[in-house]
Design a protein around this motif. Structure first.
Motif, mmCIF file in Angstrom:
data_model
loop_
_atom_site.group_PDB
_atom_site.id
_atom_site.type_symbol
_atom_site.label_atom_id
_atom_site.label_comp_id
_atom_site.label_asym_id
_atom_site.label_seq_id
_atom_site.Cartn_x
_atom_site.Cartn_y
_atom_site.Cartn_z
ATOM 1 N N LEU A 277 0.816 -1.205 0.000
ATOM 2 C CA LEU A 277 0.000 0.000 0.000
ATOM 3 C C LEU A 277 0.855 1.263 0.000
ATOM 4 O O LEU A 277 0.611 2.202 -0.775
ATOM 5 C CB LEU A 277 -0.934 -0.013 1.213
ATOM 6 N N VAL A 278 1.885 1.294 0.840
ATOM 7 C CA VAL A 278 2.743 2.485 0.918
ATOM 8 C C VAL A 278 3.533 2.673 -0.367
ATOM 9 O O VAL A 278 3.789 3.804 -0.799
ATOM 10 C CB VAL A 278 3.670 2.384 2.146
ATOM 11 N N ASP A 279 3.923 1.573 -1.014
ATOM 12 C CA ASP A 279 4.611 1.687 -2.308
ATOM 13 C C ASP A 279 3.720 2.391 -3.328
ATOM 14 O O ASP A 279 4.193 3.241 -4.094
ATOM 15 C CB ASP A 279 4.996 0.299 -2.819
ATOM 16 N N TYR A 280 2.459 2.024 -3.362
ATOM 17 C CA TYR A 280 1.530 2.697 -4.271
ATOM 18 C C TYR A 280 1.387 4.167 -3.903
ATOM 19 O O TYR A 280 1.348 5.044 -4.783
ATOM 20 C CB TYR A 280 0.152 2.021 -4.213
ATOM 21 N N MET A 281 1.300 4.466 -2.618
ATOM 22 C CA MET A 281 1.081 5.833 -2.164
ATOM 23 C C MET A 281 2.251 6.747 -2.500
ATOM 24 O O MET A 281 2.066 7.931 -2.801
ATOM 25 C CB MET A 281 0.826 5.845 -0.652
ATOM 26 N N LEU A 282 3.465 6.209 -2.445
ATOM 27 C CA LEU A 282 4.665 7.026 -2.639
ATOM 28 C C LEU A 282 5.266 6.859 -4.022
ATOM 29 O O LEU A 282 6.412 7.266 -4.253
ATOM 30 C CB LEU A 282 5.711 6.669 -1.572
ATOM 31 N N ASP A 283 4.520 6.289 -4.944
ATOM 32 C CA ASP A 283 5.006 6.085 -6.307
ATOM 33 C C ASP A 283 5.233 7.437 -6.980
ATOM 34 O O ASP A 283 4.287 8.188 -7.242
ATOM 35 C CB ASP A 283 3.988 5.256 -7.098
ATOM 36 N N LYS A 284 6.490 7.758 -7.260
ATOM 37 C CA LYS A 284 6.814 9.057 -7.842
ATOM 38 C C LYS A 284 6.389 9.159 -9.299
ATOM 39 O O LYS A 284 6.274 10.258 -9.836
ATOM 40 C CB LYS A 284 8.324 9.319 -7.721
ATOM 41 N N GLY A 285 6.167 8.023 -9.947
ATOM 42 C CA GLY A 285 5.735 8.058 -11.335
ATOM 43 C C GLY A 285 4.265 8.350 -11.510
ATOM 44 O O GLY A 285 3.800 8.510 -12.638
ATOM 45 N N CYS A 286 3.521 8.417 -10.420
ATOM 46 C CA CYS A 286 2.079 8.665 -10.481
ATOM 47 C C CYS A 286 1.802 10.099 -10.064
ATOM 48 O O CYS A 286 2.194 10.526 -8.977
ATOM 49 C CB CYS A 286 1.328 7.688 -9.581
ATOM 50 N N GLU A 287 1.132 10.848 -10.916
ATOM 51 C CA GLU A 287 0.821 12.239 -10.613
ATOM 52 C C GLU A 287 -0.500 12.392 -9.872
ATOM 53 O O GLU A 287 -0.796 13.456 -9.348
ATOM 54 C CB GLU A 287 0.774 13.051 -11.908
ATOM 55 N N SER A 288 -1.305 11.346 -9.847
ATOM 56 C CA SER A 288 -2.597 11.425 -9.169
ATOM 57 C C SER A 288 -2.405 11.400 -7.652
ATOM 58 O O SER A 288 -1.592 10.629 -7.130
ATOM 59 C CB SER A 288 -3.487 10.259 -9.604
ATOM 60 N N THR A 289 -3.149 12.252 -6.973
ATOM 61 C CA THR A 289 -3.076 12.293 -5.510
ATOM 62 C C THR A 289 -4.081 11.354 -4.850
ATOM 63 O O THR A 289 -4.081 11.215 -3.634
ATOM 64 C CB THR A 289 -3.333 13.720 -5.005
ATOM 65 N N SER A 290 -4.949 10.733 -5.648
ATOM 66 C CA SER A 290 -6.006 9.904 -5.069
ATOM 67 C C SER A 290 -5.449 8.674 -4.364
ATOM 68 O O SER A 290 -6.027 8.197 -3.390
ATOM 69 C CB SER A 290 -7.002 9.485 -6.156
ATOM 70 N N ILE A 291 -4.317 8.139 -4.850
ATOM 71 C CA ILE A 291 -3.729 6.961 -4.204
ATOM 72 C C ILE A 291 -3.263 7.319 -2.799
ATOM 73 O O ILE A 291 -3.558 6.616 -1.827
ATOM 74 C CB ILE A 291 -2.553 6.400 -5.031
ATOM 75 N N LEU A 292 -2.543 8.427 -2.688
ATOM 76 C CA LEU A 292 -2.013 8.831 -1.389
ATOM 77 C C LEU A 292 -3.137 9.166 -0.414
ATOM 78 O O LEU A 292 -3.140 8.691 0.726
ATOM 79 C CB LEU A 292 -1.081 10.024 -1.550
ATOM 80 N N THR A 293 -4.095 9.971 -0.848
ATOM 81 C CA THR A 293 -5.154 10.389 0.068
ATOM 82 C C THR A 293 -6.009 9.205 0.513
ATOM 83 O O THR A 293 -6.361 9.095 1.691
ATOM 84 C CB THR A 293 -6.034 11.458 -0.597
ATOM 85 N N ASN A 294 -6.340 8.301 -0.409
ATOM 86 C CA ASN A 294 -7.143 7.133 -0.040
ATOM 87 C C ASN A 294 -6.349 6.173 0.836
ATOM 88 O O ASN A 294 -6.895 5.580 1.780
ATOM 89 C CB ASN A 294 -7.638 6.411 -1.289
#
Length: 757
Positions: A277-294
């Motif tokens: 889960l944290v890997d998805y949240m901190l993925d620098k290649g993703c510009e969407s903030t929805s992963i981190l906030t969710n």
């Protein structure tokens, strides 16, 4: 009173025949013909025997199923290549509705006949193989199967378990909310004795892992929101199951009940899933903030549920201790405490390891595009940074709750077996009265080395490194648990590690920087204030806790020594966090500079108070309380800050003035009783131009005879003035407020900020 003759009356047919009864007498009757009858559902719910016997025929159940799955071929005689007319489409959806209602009318015979027919179930569940489903299809599919699970739980669960990859098929359509309802119904069945074991089966089917995978960058933000909400629903219903099992079956093995009821939650909190889960949240290649906030929403919910369990356990202990005649086992049970003592270990460990990456988001957000605001183009704080601050605040809240809990002693003493390497040498690490554990060359003393004779080579090496770090005033590394160790670290140990990571990554100084950088974001101000207050209160409590132990005359045993050592370790790391706030965060300097800037803004034409001034007053109060309680302990490190002349001037002048003003009634003094609730301008009964000028005050109710406090005028934004000429100075003097050139008082801004919080 019930009279049997009425039963005989209906039995022998002395009642008017319905349209359904007449239709059932016809030859060649089909379910489609019955769907045209308005009384169909009413007769089903009335348990019309002839009707039910007709419905449960295999060919009729198949026809119901075909209608339910919205197959076009059963509603018209046109060829498949012809376009469906609006009339035929409406009729098809009408038949689907009636088919679903017939199956869900809670007639046991219908449910039993359908569930016992495996071929029908196979056909029904095959609709999940389609790549896309109509919302109506999914709705009726879920509704019918939920009814079957309620009426025939054993048979339905047994059937579902035989379907290959059934969870993956369900999650393929999770964008439709009825599918989530069906999954939650499966989880809720765990509380039923007939459906025991369904949670373990869902764990083996990797339900949690599959949901978390839908938070990856491969999916869009809508899927992220859906998956996160599904996980939050799973958390809620899993904890609800555990509570209900404990209430309904008080005599059962609580440990097994809690473990079974929260098996999905345990899987979610596991190190593997949290890392994913944290890997998805901190993925620098993703510009969407929805992963981190969710993702943060999920972690915060887990922490809050844990805090709720702690509070519930505290209430159980308090209730048990207050019983005059204590009955039953001690509450909360030892099994419950064993679970709570280690429940968040892996989650906190993962957060501690990745805390630096989260802190980096505060300094360098992924979205830096300025947006137009009422105060010009500004780079917004953003949901990403705000949610990250909320995560930090939740961790610090957990630390305060756990440390100050009346259960702390029982929680840290849940396991008295062999400890890990660092715990084995706790007295050497933290007892300031004991002799030094390091030599002048930086190595370990011989006595300490002798104690480590039973430890492994790796444990000895790790312990030596940490003891030297602690002796030099540094932050210890996280506790290391080898596989050979019989004792696991508890939540207190992991909190110590996370607190050390807070210090190392200067998290609170970064949060303070954002606090002053965004003066109009009250959401951020509230979160940062909460963090500061929790840190200061935790440190104050640890000092009080140690003082109470040192004053006891009871001989300390090994258990009490362990409690002292744990609390001493927490105190040392929180102390470093307090020092970081003062030194690295320059808290007192920033408070003084903010007050100066605010005074300059207020003195400008049409100037207003800065948005953070209300919370800044709260933070200043916390600073004053900490100095009052802990100045002796912190004097060696923070003497120059505590004795700063600028701070003394601010405290004695600006802060006191603000607090005194905040204590005043918003409308000034109580209105003159003889004036009918009117306050005279320029003195009671003064005459200006031959007329009396007065201001009636709005009080939020007919309470002119009472004190005019903040609650009386909350929500009223102005005062009504009589016609006539008057001076601004007269108004300002009478109301006790500071007027600007426009004649508007801004003295109440701080109050409005406080009440909006």
């Amino acid at each position: 009173m019930y009279n049997g003759k009425w039963e005989q009356f209906w039995k022998f047919g002395f009642h008017s025949a319905t349209a359904i009864d007449s239709a059932l007498e016809k030859e060649g009757l089909t379910m489609l013909d019955l769907f045209e009858e308005d009384e169909l559902l009413q007769e089903c719910k009335s348990h019309n025997t002839k009707l039910i016997e007709f419905i449960i025929r295999p060919e009729n159940l198949l026809e119901i199923l075909n209608c339910l799955t919205l197959k076009k071929s059963i509603t018209d005689n046109q060829s498949s290549d012809q376009k469906e007319s609006a009339h035929d489409r409406n009729r098809r959806y009408k038949y689907a509705y009636y088919a679903c209602e017939v199956l869900c009318c809670e007639v046991f015979a219908i449910c039993d006949a359908f569930v016992q027919n495996t071929k029908l179930l196979d056909t029904f569940w095959q609709i999940l193989d389609d790549d896309s489903l109509d919302l109506v299809q999914v709705l009726y599919f879920s509704k019918a199967n939920i009814t079957f699970l309620e009426k025939k739980p054993v048979e339905m669960i047994a059937y579902i378990k035989t379907q290959p990859n059934i969870i993956s098929k369900l999650l393929k359509h999770i964008s439709n909310s009825p599918i989530t309802d069906l999954i939650l119904k499966l989880i809720a069945l765990e509380e039923s004795p007939q459906a025991a074991g369904v949670i373990d089966w869902l764990c083996k089917q990797d339900l949690i892992k599959l949901l978390v995978e839908r938070l990856s960058a491969e999916h869009d933000s809508e899927m992220h929101n859906i998956a996160a909400q599904a996980i939050l629903d799973v958390i809620a219903i899993s904890y609800q199951n555990a509570v209900q099992l404990e209430m309904l079956q008080p005599g059962m093995d609580l440990q097994s009940a809690e473990n079974d009821g929260n098996a999905l939650i345990d899987q979610l909190k596991s190190e593997a899933i949290m890392n994913q889960l944290v890997d998805y949240m901190l993925d620098k290649g993703c510009e969407s903030t929805s992963i981190l906030t969710n993702g943060i929403n999920i972690i915060i919910e887990l922490i809050r549920r844990y805090c709720s369990e702690i509070e519930q356990a505290e209430y159980s202990q308090h209730h048990y201790q207050n019983q005059t005649h204590k009955q039953g086992p001690i509450q909360p049970s030892q099994e419950k405490l064993d679970s709570l003592a280690t429940d968040l270990n892996e989650l906190l460990r993962v957060l501690g390891k990745r805390l630096g990456a989260f802190a980096e988001l505060l300094a360098n957000p992924r979205i830096t595009v300025p947006v137009e605001t009422t105060i010009g183009n500004q780079i917004p704080l953003g949901a990403e940074r705000l949610k990250t601050c909320e995560l930090f605040a939740e961790i610090l809240h957990l630390q305060y709750l756990y440390t100050s809990s009346p259960l702390f002693e029982r929680l840290v003493n849940t396991d008295k077996k062999k400890t890990t390497a660092e715990q084995y040498l706790f007295p050497a690490q933290f007892n300031s009265d004991s002799k030094t554990t390091t030599t002048e060359e930086g190595g370990l003393d011989d006595d300490v080395t002798d104690k480590m004779g039973d430890l492994t080579t790796e444990e000895v090496k790790n312990t030596e490194e940490d003891l030297v770090v602690i002796q030099k005033g540094g932050v210890p590394s996280p506790l290391r648990s080898s596989e050979s160790s019989e004792r696991r670290n508890d939540v207190a140990d992991e909190l110590v590690y996370v607190t050390g990571c807070f210090v190392e990554n200067q998290v609170l100084p970064l949060c303070l920087e954002l606090f002053f950088k965004f003066p109009w974001n009250n959401f951020l101000h509230s979160v940062v204030y909460d963090m500061i207050a929790k840190v200061f209160n935790t440190y104050s409590f640890t000092l009080t806790f140690n003082a109470s132990l040192s004053n006891t005359s009871i001989e300390k045993n090994s258990a009490s020594t362990l409690v002292e050592e744990k609390m001493e370790r927490i105190k040392k790391t929180v102390r470093l966090l307090v020092i970081s706030i003062y030194k690295d965060g320059e808290l007192m300097k920033k408070i003084i500079d903010a007050q100066i800037e605010n005074d300059a803004q207020v003195n400008l034409p049409k100037g207003v108070r800065l948005g953070y001034m209300g919370h800044l007053t709260y933070i200043s109060d916390e600073v004053c309380k900490l100095i009052e309680k802990c100045s002796t302990d912190l004097e060696s490190e923070l003497y120059e800050y505590f004795s700063d002349e600028r701070w003394e001037n601010y405290k004695n002048k600006s802060l006191n003035e603000t607090k005194e003003r905040d204590c005043q009634p918003l409308g000034g003094q109580r209105p003159n009783q003889s004036g009918g609730g009117m306050m005279s301008i320029g003195g009671a009964g003064s005459m200006m131009g031959g007329s009396i000028h007065s201001i009636p005050l709005l009080t939020g109710g007919n309470q002119l005879d009472g004190d005019l406090d903040a609650s009386n005028v909350q929500g009223h934004g102005g005062r009504f003035l009589n016609e006539g000429d008057f001076d601004d100075d007269d108004i300002s003097g009478e109301l006790g407020g500071n007027m600007n050139e426009s004649g508007i008082s801004y003295e109440t801004d701080d109050w409005s900020n406080r009440y909006s919080e």
